[in-house]
Design a protein around this motif. Structure first.
Motif, mmCIF file in Angstrom:
data_model
loop_
_atom_site.group_PDB
_atom_site.id
_atom_site.type_symbol
_atom_site.label_atom_id
_atom_site.label_comp_id
_atom_site.label_asym_id
_atom_site.label_seq_id
_atom_site.Cartn_x
_atom_site.Cartn_y
_atom_site.Cartn_z
ATOM 1 N N ASN A 32 35.291 15.146 59.042
ATOM 2 C CA ASN A 32 35.675 14.614 57.743
ATOM 3 C C ASN A 32 34.603 14.760 56.676
ATOM 4 N N TYR A 33 33.536 15.443 56.988
ATOM 5 C CA TYR A 33 32.559 15.778 55.945
ATOM 6 C C TYR A 33 31.751 16.975 56.413
ATOM 7 N N LEU A 34 30.916 17.490 55.525
ATOM 8 C CA LEU A 34 30.129 18.672 55.855
ATOM 9 C C LEU A 34 28.659 18.285 55.992
ATOM 10 N N PRO A 35 28.195 18.101 57.225
ATOM 11 C CA PRO A 35 26.806 17.713 57.394
ATOM 12 C C PRO A 35 25.864 18.851 56.960
ATOM 13 N N GLN A 36 24.717 18.448 56.459
ATOM 14 C CA GLN A 36 23.748 19.422 55.953
ATOM 15 C C GLN A 36 23.382 20.476 56.991
ATOM 16 N N GLU A 37 23.096 20.015 58.227
ATOM 17 C CA GLU A 37 22.665 20.980 59.251
ATOM 18 C C GLU A 37 23.780 21.983 59.527
ATOM 19 N N THR A 38 25.020 21.511 59.454
ATOM 20 C CA THR A 38 26.137 22.418 59.716
ATOM 21 C C THR A 38 26.217 23.492 58.634
ATOM 22 N N LEU A 39 26.021 23.079 57.377
ATOM 23 C CA LEU A 39 26.068 24.057 56.292
ATOM 24 C C LEU A 39 24.936 25.075 56.449
ATOM 25 N N TYR A 54 26.247 26.113 49.588
ATOM 26 C CA TYR A 54 26.068 24.825 48.911
ATOM 27 C C TYR A 54 26.887 24.772 47.621
ATOM 28 N N TYR A 55 26.897 25.896 46.912
ATOM 29 C CA TYR A 55 27.660 25.991 45.667
ATOM 30 C C TYR A 55 29.141 25.724 45.937
ATOM 31 N N ILE A 56 29.685 26.398 46.940
ATOM 32 C CA ILE A 56 31.107 26.228 47.264
ATOM 33 C C ILE A 56 31.374 24.794 47.743
ATOM 34 N N ALA A 57 30.478 24.299 48.594
ATOM 35 C CA ALA A 57 30.699 22.979 49.186
ATOM 36 C C ALA A 57 30.639 21.870 48.143
ATOM 37 N N TYR A 60 34.218 22.193 45.170
ATOM 38 C CA TYR A 60 35.569 21.689 45.396
ATOM 39 C C TYR A 60 35.568 20.212 45.762
ATOM 40 N N LYS A 61 36.469 19.489 45.099
ATOM 41 C CA LYS A 61 36.512 18.054 45.301
ATOM 42 C C LYS A 61 36.936 17.707 46.727
ATOM 43 N N SER A 62 37.646 18.631 47.374
ATOM 44 C CA SER A 62 38.132 18.303 48.715
ATOM 45 C C SER A 62 37.025 18.366 49.761
ATOM 46 N N PHE A 63 35.867 18.900 49.398
ATOM 47 C CA PHE A 63 34.754 18.887 50.348
ATOM 48 C C PHE A 63 33.872 17.681 50.079
ATOM 49 N N SER A 64 33.352 17.123 51.148
ATOM 50 C CA SER A 64 32.420 16.010 50.963
ATOM 51 C C SER A 64 31.144 16.290 51.732
ATOM 52 N N LEU A 65 30.013 16.032 51.094
ATOM 53 C CA LEU A 65 28.740 16.196 51.782
ATOM 54 C C LEU A 65 28.263 14.869 52.347
#
Ligand code: SF4
Ligand code: SF4
Ligand code: FES
Lengths: 161, 233
Positions: A32-39, A54-57, A60-65
């Motif tokens: 349910n989110y995009l962890p930093q290490e995963t990116l 990082y730019y893409i993540a 878009y509002k549908s992505f959450s960091l």
């Protein structure tokens, strides 16, 4: 978390650069989110600059960091929903969950977001919980809808559209 | 394929899809720009270079830095509509960065003084994307990018952390038209973007990047400085 699941997703997309958005969507579904290490891992594996990922993540509002709840509650505030009392529904969700828009409950069960249209204006006012749509929502129905999710991972079949 | 277009009444033949701004330049017509650089792919972000493009008797405002030349196109670079809109664009830029000397000079040149928009405060970055494109297309490391969107849009390193791919070449600093990237460890004036590059920071190397083992190629640096000087305000 190991990156086996992420590897699987990357393989599904054959490590294609232009599939980055799809990859991030699938990866976000894992936690349910995009962890930093995963990116960082995705950037390395795809050989795409991390700045691009990082730019893409962040675009878009549908992505959450940030970590989010298991169920994302989206109250639509689009024109049709707004006119049909969506604001009162939002306030009721805030009361029931004791969080404000953009926040996550302490037990990490729910996150609350507002959106500007989910494309089902005929059902206004619409609230989504995860992938489930609820139409003609009234403040009185809010608690019942949400309670089905807080007890289990299932959905409230009642009134689901 | 060559095409023929008319710019401000003058006829010119150029390769099809040449950006209008290049064609105008060949005619000696200059158009104000902030986000354009010949060495980089056009981006169309500052909107200052707008011109009026006619097809038959219909016209629309387009950004000349990335609008492709087509057969029979008629272009006005300084019609009333263009000047009025460009002035408004300049007003918005001035409202965003009232303290940037380059922006102030440009505004003055265009006769824009009073700003009818609410000030956004201590901004220096106009989000022109020159630094991002230079870092990607000239330097080839893509250390920085845009992040977020709308009013939250900004340029930063991934996660705002010290970059592990930035080579400290300073290209972004040189190309930035507003001078908002400081290569320093100290926080600069408010609104400045600080790139803390430690010993890699340009000028902070006590040996002027001359050591045998230094990754930074002096010739490359000089070339960059020259290439970029032309866009500084
Ligand atoms: S100094 Fe770093 S961020 Fe700036 S252009 Fe060079 S590599 Fe890119
Ligand atoms: S930092 Fe400078 S070059 Fe980069 S986008 Fe902002 S104004 Fe443009
Ligand atoms: S120069 Fe064309 S939009 Fe900036």
């Amino acid at each position: 978390m190991g990156f086996e699941k992420v590897d699987e997703i990357l393989e599904n997309y054959a490590y294609k650069h232009d599939a980055l958005i799809g990859i991030l969507q699938d990866v976000q579904r894992l936690e349910n989110y995009l962890p930093q290490e995963t990116l960082q891992y995705i950037g390395r594996e795809l050989e795409v600059p991390l700045s691009r990922v990082y730019y893409i993540a962040t675009f878009y509002k549908s992505f959450s960091l940030e970590p989010r709840g298991r169920h994302i509650v989206k109250v639509c505030l689009g024109t049709a929903c707004h006119l049909n009392g969506a604001v009162q529904n939002l306030e009721q969700v805030e009361r029931v969950l004791s969080i404000r828009e953009g926040e996550t409950t302490e037990d990490r069960m729910f996150s609350l977001e507002t959106v500007n249209c989910v494309g089902t204006c005929a059902l206004a006012p619409v609230t989504m919980v995860g992938e489930d749509y609820y139409g003609a929502v009234t403040p009185g129905r809010v608690e019942k809808i949400l309670s089905a999710y807080s007890t289990g991972s299932g959905s409230a079949e009642d009134g689901k559209d | 394929m060559m095409v023929t277009l008319t710019i401000d009444g003058q006829i010119i033949h150029v390769e099809r899809h040449t950006p209008i701004i290049e064609a105008a330049k060949q005619l000696g017509i200059s158009i104000p720009t902030l986000c354009h650089h010949e060495g980089l792919q056009p981006f169309g972000s500052c909107r200052l270079c707008i011109v009026e493009a006619f097809r038959g008797n219909r016209s629309k405002l387009v950004t000349s830095c990335n609008y492709p030349a087509e057969e029979g196109l008629t272009v006005l670079t300084a019609s009333d509509r263009v000047l009025e809109t460009r002035k408004m664009v300049m007003e918005l830029l001035l409202a965003r960065c009232p303290d940037v000397p380059g922006i102030r000079r440009l505004a003055e040149k265009m006769g824009v003084e009073a700003v009818g928009f609410k000030k956004k405060g201590d901004q220096w970055c106009i989000l022109c994307g020159l630094c991002v494109r230079a870092c990607e297309q000239m330097v080839g490391v893509s250390a920085i990018s845009f992040a977020s969107r709308g009013i939250e849009r900004e340029v930063k390193t991934p996660f705002g952390m010290e970059s592990d791919v930035c080579i400290g070449c300073g290209t972004c600093t040189y190309i930035c038209p507003t001078g908002c990237i400081e290569m320093t460890g100290d926080p600069g004036p408010p609104g400045h973007r600080v790139m803390d590059m430690g010993d890699l920071a340009l000028g902070s190397c006590s040996n002027n990047h001359d050591c045998e083992t230094c990754d930074i190629d002096q010739g490359f640096l000089d070339k960059m400085k020259r290439a970029i000087e032309s866009v500084r305000l």
